[in-house]
Write a protein that holds these residues in place. Structure first.
Motif, PDB file in Angstrom:
ATOM      1  N   VAL A 141       0.827  -1.283  -0.141  1.00 56.81           N
ATOM      2  CA  VAL A 141      -0.126  -0.034  -0.020  1.00 56.81           C
ATOM      3  C   VAL A 141       0.960   1.335  -0.211  1.00 56.81           C
ATOM      4  CG1 VAL A 141      -1.739   1.228   1.281  1.00 56.81           C
ATOM      5  CG2 VAL A 141      -1.862  -1.187   1.342  1.00 56.81           C
ATOM      6  N   ASN A 142       0.644   2.191  -0.758  1.00 58.47           N
ATOM      7  CA  ASN A 142       1.387   3.186  -1.092  1.00 58.47           C
ATOM      8  C   ASN A 142       0.205   4.476  -1.163  1.00 58.47           C
ATOM      9  OD1 ASN A 142       3.420   1.411  -2.222  1.00 58.47           O
ATOM     10  ND2 ASN A 142       4.650   3.038  -0.910  1.00 58.47           N
ATOM     11  N   VAL A 143       0.456   5.699  -0.544  1.00 58.77           N
ATOM     12  CA  VAL A 143      -0.136   6.971  -0.575  1.00 58.77           C
ATOM     13  C   VAL A 143       0.936   8.037  -0.865  1.00 58.77           C
ATOM     14  CG1 VAL A 143      -1.742   8.422   0.521  1.00 58.77           C
ATOM     15  CG2 VAL A 143      -2.121   5.754   0.683  1.00 58.77           C
ATOM     16  N   ALA A 144       0.626   9.062  -1.693  1.00 59.07           N
ATOM     17  CA  ALA A 144       1.334  10.126  -2.012  1.00 59.07           C
ATOM     18  C   ALA A 144       0.771  11.258  -2.468  1.00 59.07           C
ATOM     19  CB  ALA A 144       2.530   9.815  -2.894  1.00 59.07           C
ATOM     20  N   GLY A 145       0.988  12.671  -2.119  1.00 56.79           N
ATOM     21  CA  GLY A 145       0.417  13.723  -2.629  1.00 56.79           C
ATOM     22  C   GLY A 145       0.691  14.963  -1.867  1.00 56.79           C
ATOM     23  N   TYR A 146       0.028  16.051  -2.060  1.00 61.48           N
ATOM     24  CA  TYR A 146       0.330  17.109  -1.260  1.00 61.48           C
ATOM     25  C   TYR A 146      -1.076  17.926  -1.078  1.00 61.48           C
ATOM     26  CZ  TYR A 146       0.594  19.502  -5.877  1.00 61.48           C
ATOM     27  OH  TYR A 146       0.454  19.902  -7.269  1.00 61.48           O
ATOM     28  N   THR A 147      -1.051  18.942  -0.019  1.00 61.54           N
ATOM     29  CA  THR A 147      -1.985  19.872   0.122  1.00 61.54           C
ATOM     30  C   THR A 147      -1.396  21.084   0.128  1.00 61.54           C
ATOM     31  OG1 THR A 147      -3.563  18.339   1.561  1.00 61.54           O
ATOM     32  CG2 THR A 147      -3.464  20.696   1.950  1.00 61.54           C
ATOM     33  N   GLU A 148      -1.933  21.922  -0.658  1.00 63.26           N
ATOM     34  CA  GLU A 148      -1.380  23.257  -0.893  1.00 63.26           C
ATOM     35  C   GLU A 148      -2.273  24.468  -0.504  1.00 63.26           C
ATOM     36  OE1 GLU A 148       1.745  24.478  -4.160  1.00 63.26           O
ATOM     37  OE2 GLU A 148      -0.238  24.645  -4.980  1.00 63.26           O
ATOM     38  N   SER A 149      -1.833  25.425   0.251  1.00 60.55           N
ATOM     39  CA  SER A 149      -2.572  26.654   0.460  1.00 60.55           C
ATOM     40  C   SER A 149      -1.956  27.755  -0.535  1.00 60.55           C
ATOM     41  CB  SER A 149      -2.450  27.005   2.127  1.00 60.55           C
ATOM     42  OG  SER A 149      -3.154  25.771   2.760  1.00 60.55           O
ATOM     43  N   GLN A 150      -3.064  28.557  -1.045  1.00 59.92           N
ATOM     44  CA  GLN A 150      -2.361  29.455  -2.010  1.00 59.92           C
ATOM     45  C   GLN A 150      -2.997  30.899  -1.377  1.00 59.92           C
ATOM     46  OE1 GLN A 150      -3.403  28.461  -5.956  1.00 59.92           O
ATOM     47  NE2 GLN A 150      -2.736  26.333  -5.832  1.00 59.92           N
ATOM     48  N   TYR A 151      -2.098  31.939  -1.237  1.00 59.18           N
ATOM     49  CA  TYR A 151      -2.635  33.202  -0.873  1.00 59.18           C
ATOM     50  C   TYR A 151      -1.961  34.215  -1.938  1.00 59.18           C
ATOM     51  CZ  TYR A 151      -2.458  30.400   3.454  1.00 59.18           C
ATOM     52  OH  TYR A 151      -2.383  29.465   4.154  1.00 59.18           O
ATOM     53  N   LYS A 152      -2.866  34.669  -2.670  1.00 63.27           N
ATOM     54  CA  LYS A 152      -2.640  35.512  -3.773  1.00 63.27           C
ATOM     55  C   LYS A 152      -3.312  37.243  -3.771  1.00 63.27           C
ATOM     56  CE  LYS A 152      -3.736  31.320  -6.637  1.00 63.27           C
ATOM     57  NZ  LYS A 152      -4.472  30.919  -7.763  1.00 63.27           N
ATOM     58  N   GLN A 153      -2.244  38.029  -3.973  1.00 60.13           N
ATOM     59  CA  GLN A 153      -2.704  39.334  -3.765  1.00 60.13           C
ATOM     60  C   GLN A 153      -2.067  40.122  -5.145  1.00 60.13           C
ATOM     61  OE1 GLN A 153      -1.993  41.196   0.485  1.00 60.13           O
ATOM     62  NE2 GLN A 153      -0.790  38.888   0.583  1.00 60.13           N
ATOM     63  N   HIS A 154      -2.843  40.352  -6.032  1.00 61.04           N
ATOM     64  CA  HIS A 154      -2.675  40.798  -7.508  1.00 61.04           C
ATOM     65  C   HIS A 154      -3.061  42.216  -7.618  1.00 61.04           C
ATOM     66  CE1 HIS A 154      -1.875  36.621  -7.713  1.00 61.04           C
ATOM     67  NE2 HIS A 154      -3.164  36.131  -8.089  1.00 61.04           N
ATOM     68  N   PHE A 155      -2.308  42.891  -8.153  1.00 59.57           N
ATOM     69  CA  PHE A 155      -2.602  44.378  -8.711  1.00 59.57           C
ATOM     70  C   PHE A 155      -2.882  44.255 -10.203  1.00 59.57           C
ATOM     71  CE2 PHE A 155      -1.166  48.149 -10.638  1.00 59.57           C
ATOM     72  CZ  PHE A 155      -2.281  49.212 -10.264  1.00 59.57           C
ATOM     73  N   TYR A 156      -3.896  44.715 -10.692  1.00 59.26           N
ATOM     74  CA  TYR A 156      -4.121  44.653 -12.183  1.00 59.26           C
ATOM     75  C   TYR A 156      -4.281  46.232 -12.622  1.00 59.26           C
ATOM     76  CZ  TYR A 156      -5.737  39.940 -11.568  1.00 59.26           C
ATOM     77  OH  TYR A 156      -5.687  38.533 -11.181  1.00 59.26           O
ATOM     78  N   ALA A 157      -3.917  46.382 -13.850  1.00 61.68           N
ATOM     79  CA  ALA A 157      -3.935  47.521 -14.456  1.00 61.68           C
ATOM     80  C   ALA A 157      -4.592  47.224 -15.835  1.00 61.68           C
ATOM     81  CB  ALA A 157      -2.550  48.318 -14.929  1.00 61.68           C
ATOM     82  N   GLN A 158      -5.959  47.641 -15.875  1.00 61.79           N
ATOM     83  CA  GLN A 158      -6.786  47.468 -17.129  1.00 61.79           C
ATOM     84  C   GLN A 158      -6.641  48.621 -17.961  1.00 61.79           C
ATOM     85  OE1 GLN A 158      -8.977  44.844 -18.078  1.00 61.79           O
ATOM     86  NE2 GLN A 158      -8.506  46.095 -19.785  1.00 61.79           N
ATOM     87  N   PHE A 159      -5.968  48.691 -18.825  1.00 57.76           N
ATOM     88  CA  PHE A 159      -5.660  49.669 -19.915  1.00 57.76           C
ATOM     89  C   PHE A 159      -6.924  49.797 -20.904  1.00 57.76           C
ATOM     90  CE2 PHE A 159      -1.395  49.140 -18.265  1.00 57.76           C
ATOM     91  CZ  PHE A 159      -1.134  50.396 -18.078  1.00 57.76           C
ATOM     92  N   ASP A 160      -7.258  51.054 -21.401  1.00 60.51           N
ATOM     93  CA  ASP A 160      -8.028  51.073 -22.358  1.00 60.51           C
ATOM     94  C   ASP A 160      -7.769  50.520 -23.498  1.00 60.51           C
ATOM     95  OD1 ASP A 160      -9.631  52.295 -20.538  1.00 60.51           O
ATOM     96  OD2 ASP A 160      -9.773  54.454 -21.559  1.00 60.51           O
ATOM     97  N   GLY A 161      -6.633  50.518 -23.954  1.00 58.23           N
ATOM     98  CA  GLY A 161      -6.116  49.597 -25.217  1.00 58.23           C
ATOM     99  C   GLY A 161      -5.993  50.901 -26.517  1.00 58.23           C
ATOM    100  N   SER A 162      -6.043  52.113 -26.372  1.00 58.31           N
ATOM    101  CA  SER A 162      -5.938  53.042 -27.333  1.00 58.31           C
ATOM    102  C   SER A 162      -4.679  54.133 -26.751  1.00 58.31           C
ATOM    103  CB  SER A 162      -7.400  53.773 -27.448  1.00 58.31           C
ATOM    104  OG  SER A 162      -8.359  52.909 -27.762  1.00 58.31           O
ATOM    105  N   PRO A 163      -3.594  53.602 -26.694  1.00 52.67           N
ATOM    106  CA  PRO A 163      -2.223  54.582 -26.348  1.00 52.67           C
ATOM    107  C   PRO A 163      -2.138  55.456 -27.143  1.00 52.67           C
ATOM    108  CG  PRO A 163      -1.562  52.288 -26.977  1.00 52.67           C
ATOM    109  CD  PRO A 163      -2.966  52.394 -27.082  1.00 52.67           C
ATOM    110  N   SER A 164      -1.169  56.696 -26.680  1.00 54.03           N
ATOM    111  CA  SER A 164      -0.717  57.803 -27.342  1.00 54.03           C
ATOM    112  C   SER A 164       0.540  57.051 -28.235  1.00 54.03           C
ATOM    113  CB  SER A 164      -0.289  58.808 -26.657  1.00 54.03           C
ATOM    114  OG  SER A 164       0.867  58.268 -25.779  1.00 54.03           O
TER     115      SER A 164
END
Length: 861
Positions: free
Chosen positions: A287-310
């Motif tokens: 008998v064999n058991v293997a794996g992992y438990t993973e906690s993820q903490y995400k703090q993201h900053f997004y810059a949503q541009f209009d898509g019409s630059p100078s």
């Protein structure tokens, strides 16, 4: 014994390699049998002095590789421990012809000779493994690839890569098959205990860890012997990730500045009991058991541009209006592989039978997922210069005059009167399990002046795979009382994101965010568009002959596999009365024949030539073969994916020519060429920027699957030698090197040909080592060239995994044969994981992980 070359090693090991089932051969080839110690070692131990190096385990691995009737590579646990590898995937990446696919800073999947992971076979002690995740983060993502990062190196005893298949092995594996060797009790003769303890540091976000602990123990009690193992590796990896999307050529749509902190707890435990009442009868349970438990903490900053630059200014900067967003995610997921097997072997004179019953299960659980995205006002101004994809430049401002800098980690600018707040909550429970049984019989024969054996057997596999998704969402409109400042920590954001180069999100109380999401969305509803229930029954039989005619060894035979599969999923159709959702089943039945003919010619004791013809199969992926269809809105634009119930399985005709010259001390010079011709290879076909009401008022992409013929051809070179002929201390120097070149071909788009998905044209490993007396040092480097990861609709929008070069350092010092200290340093070059849209000038993702340092001790009693 029928093969003269059996004189190379002990009769017991050889009988396992050649006469036992190849499943047993896989398990035993890397078996952890202690190498006999030299008289010098024993004398040194008696004198309580430093132990000199005993016989290297590579010697035994090479000897077995040489006598094997098929083309294999073997990596023993002693070799694995000489590298700083966290899991089985990373250890496999050191083997010739095997390339590593990484995710979240660790190796996860492996390709064999350029063939992507979904199309290769994987076993654990000869028992076929199943995947844990329904789609995988690997090229083509069909749900068949095995995540080798779930298996810690502390839970295994070795690795075997089969480059050519024989009829007594499952036919799955267009590139080859991988067998993970569990710790076995077969050769336990006296009580033992082995311990390993380690700790480390990861400087990217200044995290302690990884922490390592493993134990193995065993004993022999009369006719019974047992071994038990347990291992744990905790890792708190940090990730700095930049992910731009594009509104046009070099015009940004949204740029994600992603900050991750992961906590992965990898585990492995199991054991084996062997009962040998006589030399003619032996039985085991494992008998064999293997794996992992993973906690993820995400703090993201997004810059949503209009898509019409100078237009660009004199320094190449363009200016565009942007809306700031902050995304806070708190999630945890668990991957687990479980394997249980029992069987035995009986000798009745010259007739030998063996048998095994097994159960394997792969599960994936998204234990929880809470997300809150806070929007700011769409009124700010950003300037950027993306002429250098390795170092984008950003400047964000509050005003059009570009005089007042925008502070991204000011939490008062998000939600409330500034913008809406969107909440999401998800869960997922996936189960993939299989019951199987095998029965083999073999009998020695003397035909045509040669000695050999006839072997025949049957196998039955019954597999069931299910996916259950749940979700919910809610939105607080602009002007609500929900503001990010109520969930921000009262500490400043450390300026360590991307080396202080880019803007970052505020420090967020993710526990408070989880409470907000769970209170607002108290229950989850099934998301049936991705759910499915699949069954796959495979019944097989084979007949095989192996024989020796002087210097020539021959293996030939045929395997027949009958597949009876049912792929079931929910399907929504539009009628005059409205949308109707029903569960539909698509049934597929087919039978395949797999012949093989393999020759091995020994010019002398050290030089041999192999010429082989073998065949294999890769069945359609579970999401590919069903009739399921659904829209994914989580990306930059929606994607509608539909299965194709008419898909055929991919079959391959494989031709290999391999010249091997064996050197002392486990060394080798190896040159091989291969040609893999595929019929009905499965590809995704994409139509981009389509207009349809199902996309919710925006343009989206259509994806489905088709069959097409293809090929992969290449050359493998391997060289390993300990330079023992050098004088004095220099005799401990050595080198390991391998190179694989692959040319693959398929029609990707109309009139446009490309390499197969997941195929890297060039991979190599290079290591310089020093092994003498108690000292073991190894500096190693790996290179994997670019590969096609996903289809974009045309070559300019294909998702390309970029080439990467990594470097590691590892070493150990042995005070006595029972006491050893070690250290390891991973990713010394801080190599980023990069994906591009079409070419390097259009990055899609650039992830940095930093280096990892670890040190510890190994003890034996």
């Amino acid at each position: 014994m029928p093969f003269k070359s059996l004189k190379l090693v002990s009769a017991s090991v050889l009988s396992l390699c050649l006469w036992a089932p190849h499943a047993a051969f896989a398990a035993e080839t890397a078996e952890k049998v202690e190498a006999p110690e030299s008289a010098e070692t024993e004398q040194a131990e008696k004198a309580n002095s430093i132990v000199v190096t005993a016989q290297r385990q590579e010697d035994l691995s090479r000897a077995i590789q040489k006598i094997a009737p098929v083309l294999v590579n073997i990596q023993s646990i002693e070799t694995i421990k000489k590298y700083p590898d966290f899991n089985a995937a990373e250890a496999l990446g050191r083997i010739p012809g095997v390339s590593l696919s990484s995710d979240t800073g660790e190796g996860r999947f492996v390709n064999i000779r350029g063939i992507d992971s979904n199309l290769n076979g994987a076993t654990y002690g000869g028992v076929s493994l199943v995947g844990t995740h329904p789609s995988n983060t690997v090229a083509s993502g069909t749900g068949r690839a095995v995540e080798f990062d779930t298996v810690p190196t502390g839970a295994i005893d070795g690795l075997v890569v089969y480059k050519t298949l024989s009829p007594d092995r499952e036919a799955e594996g267009l590139g080859g098959q991988i067998d993970i060797t569990p710790r076995t009790a077969k050769n336990v003769t006296k009580p033992f205990v082995e311990l390993e303890l380690g700790a480390g540091y990861e400087p990217l976000h200044k995290k302690a860890g990884p922490y390592t602990a493993s134990i193995a123990a065993g004993a022999k009690l009369g006719d019974l012997s047992f071994v038990v193992t347990a291992s744990r590796k905790d890792d708190r990896r940090a990730i700095d990730d930049l992910e731009p999307s594009y509104a046009g050529d070099k015009v940004f749509d949204r740029v994600d500045f992603r900050h991750y902190d992961y906590s992965r707890r990898r585990f492995g435990y199991g054991g084996e009991l062997d009962y040998t009442p006589s030399t003619d009868h032996t039985y085991f349970a494992r008998v064999n058991v293997a794996g992992y438990t993973e906690s993820q903490y995400k703090q993201h900053f997004y810059a949503q541009f209009d898509g019409s630059p100078s237009a660009p200014d004199a320094k190449g900067f363009v200016t565009d209006v942007f809306q700031p967003q902050v995304d806070a995610v708190n999630t945890q997921e668990t991957f687990r592989n479980t394997m249980a097997a029992a069987g035995g072997e009986d000798h009745f004179g010259d007739l030998v039978i063996d048998y095994r019953a097994s159960f394997v299960q792969g599960t994936y659980n998204q234990d929880y997922y809470t997300e809150a995205r806070f929007y700011g006002a769409d009124k700010y101004f950003g300037t950027y210069n993306n002429s250098n994809p390795d170092h984008y430049q950003f400047k964000l401002f509050n005003d059009a005059a570009l005089t007042s800098p925008f502070v991204s980690n000011d939490a008062t600018q998000y939600g409330g009167a500034n913008g809406k707040v969107k909440l999401s909550r998800f869960g997922e429970h996936d189960n993939d399990h299989e019951y199987a049984g095998v029965f083999n019989a073999r009998y020695p024969v003397e035909w045509f002046g040669g000695t050999g054996q006839i072997k025949a057997g049957i196998s039955i596999r019954r597999r069931t795979k299910s996916v259950d998704d749940f979700g919910g969402s809610s939105t607080f409109a602009k002007g609500s009382s929900v503001v990010l400042s109520d969930y921000a920590m009262s500490v400043p954001q450390p300026n360590n994101y991307y080396f202080g180069r880019y803007p970052s999100a505020p420090v967020i109380n993710l526990g408070a965010i989880a409470n907000l999401v769970n209170t607002t969305i108290p229950t989850l509803t099934p998301t049936i568009s991705r759910d499915y229930r699949d069954k796959e029954n495979i019944t097989a039989g084979y007949l095989m002959y192996t024989g020796e005619f002087g210097k020539l060894n021959v293996l030939t035979g045929v395997r027949i596999e009958a597949t009876d599969a049912t792929y079931g999923n929910y399907l929504t159709t539009t009628t005059d009365a409205g949308d109707v959702t029903s569960f539909v089943n698509n049934t597929k039945k087919y039978t395949n024949v797999f012949p093989t003919l393999q020759f091995k010619y020994s010019f002398n004791n050290d030089l041999l030539l192999r010429a082989t013809y073998s065949t294999g199969i890769a069945r359609p992926g579970f999401t590919q073969a069903g009739g399921n269809a659904g829209v994914d809105f989580t990306g930059t634009r929606p994607v509608y994916t539909a299965g194709n119930p008419d898909l055929k399985p991919t079959t391959g005709n494989n031709f290999d020519l391999d010249l091997e010259y064996y050197l002392p001390h486990g060394g080798i010079i190896q040159i091989g060429v291969f040609d893999k011709e595929f019929k009905n290879y499965i590809f995704a076909k994409t139509l981009t920027q389509q207009t349809n009401p199902i996309f919710g008022g925006v343009k989206g992409d259509y994806v489905t699957y088709v069959n097409e013929d293809a090929y992969a051809r290449g050359i493998e070179l391997a060289y390993q030698q300990k330079l023992a002929f050098l004088p004095g201390l220099l005799s401990g120097l050595g080198v390991e090197a391998n190179l694989t070149l692959v040319k693959s071909h398929f029609l990707e788009y109309q009139g446009e040909y490309a390499s197969l998905p997941g195929t890297s044209n060039v991979t190599w490993n290079l290591a310089g080592f020093y092994e003498k007396g108690p000292i073991n040092l190894r500096l190693s480097a790996q290179y994997v060239s670019a590969s096609l990861f996903g289809f974009g609709g045309d070559r300019t929008t294909d998702n390309i995994q970029a080439a990467r070069t990594t470097m590691d350092l590892a070493g150990s010092y042995k005070f006595t044969k029972n006491y050893e200290v070690y250290f390891a340093a991973k990713n010394l070059l801080n190599t980023a994981l990069r994906y591009n849209f079409g070419d390097a000038a259009h990055p899609q993702q650039i992830e940095y992980y930093g280096a990892t340092y670890e040190a510890g001790v190994r003890l034996k009693f």
